[in-house]
Design a protein around this motif. Structure first.
Motif, PDB file in Angstrom:
ATOM      1  N   THR A  32      45.327  32.000  42.159  1.00 51.38           N
ATOM      2  CA  THR A  32      46.045  31.572  43.362  1.00 51.38           C
ATOM      3  C   THR A  32      46.685  32.757  44.060  1.00 51.38           C
ATOM      4  O   THR A  32      46.656  32.853  45.290  1.00 51.38           O
ATOM      5  N   LEU A  33      47.266  33.669  43.296  1.00 51.79           N
ATOM      6  CA  LEU A  33      47.882  34.839  43.911  1.00 51.79           C
ATOM      7  C   LEU A  33      46.850  35.730  44.576  1.00 51.79           C
ATOM      8  O   LEU A  33      47.148  36.372  45.592  1.00 51.79           O
ATOM      9  N   ASN A  34      45.641  35.794  44.032  1.00 53.18           N
ATOM     10  CA  ASN A  34      44.594  36.606  44.649  1.00 53.18           C
ATOM     11  C   ASN A  34      44.193  36.062  46.012  1.00 53.18           C
ATOM     12  O   ASN A  34      43.766  36.816  46.880  1.00 53.18           O
ATOM     13  N   GLU A  35      44.350  34.746  46.228  1.00 51.57           N
ATOM     14  CA  GLU A  35      44.037  34.184  47.537  1.00 51.57           C
ATOM     15  C   GLU A  35      45.032  34.662  48.590  1.00 51.57           C
ATOM     16  O   GLU A  35      44.717  34.685  49.770  1.00 51.57           O
ATOM     17  N   TYR A  36      46.230  35.059  48.164  1.00 46.93           N
ATOM     18  CA  TYR A  36      47.241  35.529  49.086  1.00 46.93           C
ATOM     19  C   TYR A  36      47.300  37.051  49.146  1.00 46.93           C
ATOM     20  O   TYR A  36      48.249  37.606  49.662  1.00 46.93           O
ATOM     21  N   GLY A  37      46.303  37.714  48.589  1.00 47.27           N
ATOM     22  CA  GLY A  37      46.229  39.150  48.678  1.00 47.27           C
ATOM     23  C   GLY A  37      47.099  39.890  47.693  1.00 47.27           C
ATOM     24  O   GLY A  37      47.444  41.041  47.901  1.00 47.27           O
ATOM     25  N   TRP A  38      47.470  39.229  46.606  1.00 42.18           N
ATOM     26  CA  TRP A  38      48.280  39.883  45.580  1.00 42.18           C
ATOM     27  C   TRP A  38      47.384  40.649  44.633  1.00 42.18           C
ATOM     28  O   TRP A  38      46.309  40.192  44.279  1.00 42.18           O
ATOM     29  N   SER A  39      47.827  41.848  44.271  1.00 44.98           N
ATOM     30  CA  SER A  39      47.071  42.629  43.292  1.00 44.98           C
ATOM     31  C   SER A  39      47.980  42.947  42.125  1.00 44.98           C
ATOM     32  O   SER A  39      49.193  43.164  42.296  1.00 44.98           O
TER      33      SER A  39
END
Length: 41
Positions: A32-39
């Motif tokens: 889910t965080l990857n969908e918001y551009g979190w790395s």
């Protein structure tokens, strides 16, 4: 007076179920965080 039994009890099963649920939750959190551009770095 404590008996050491080698056969797994219901508590051992619940421990592995909860461990699997935590790992599954972490995986979905990362996805889910990857969908918001979190790395992670």
């Amino acid at each position: 007076m404590s008996q050491q039994s080698s056969d797994p009890t219901i508590y051992d099963g619940l421990m592995f179920v909860s461990l699997g649920a935590v790992i599954t939750g972490i995986v979905f959190l990362i996805l889910t965080l990857n969908e918001y551009g979190w790395s992670g770095g």
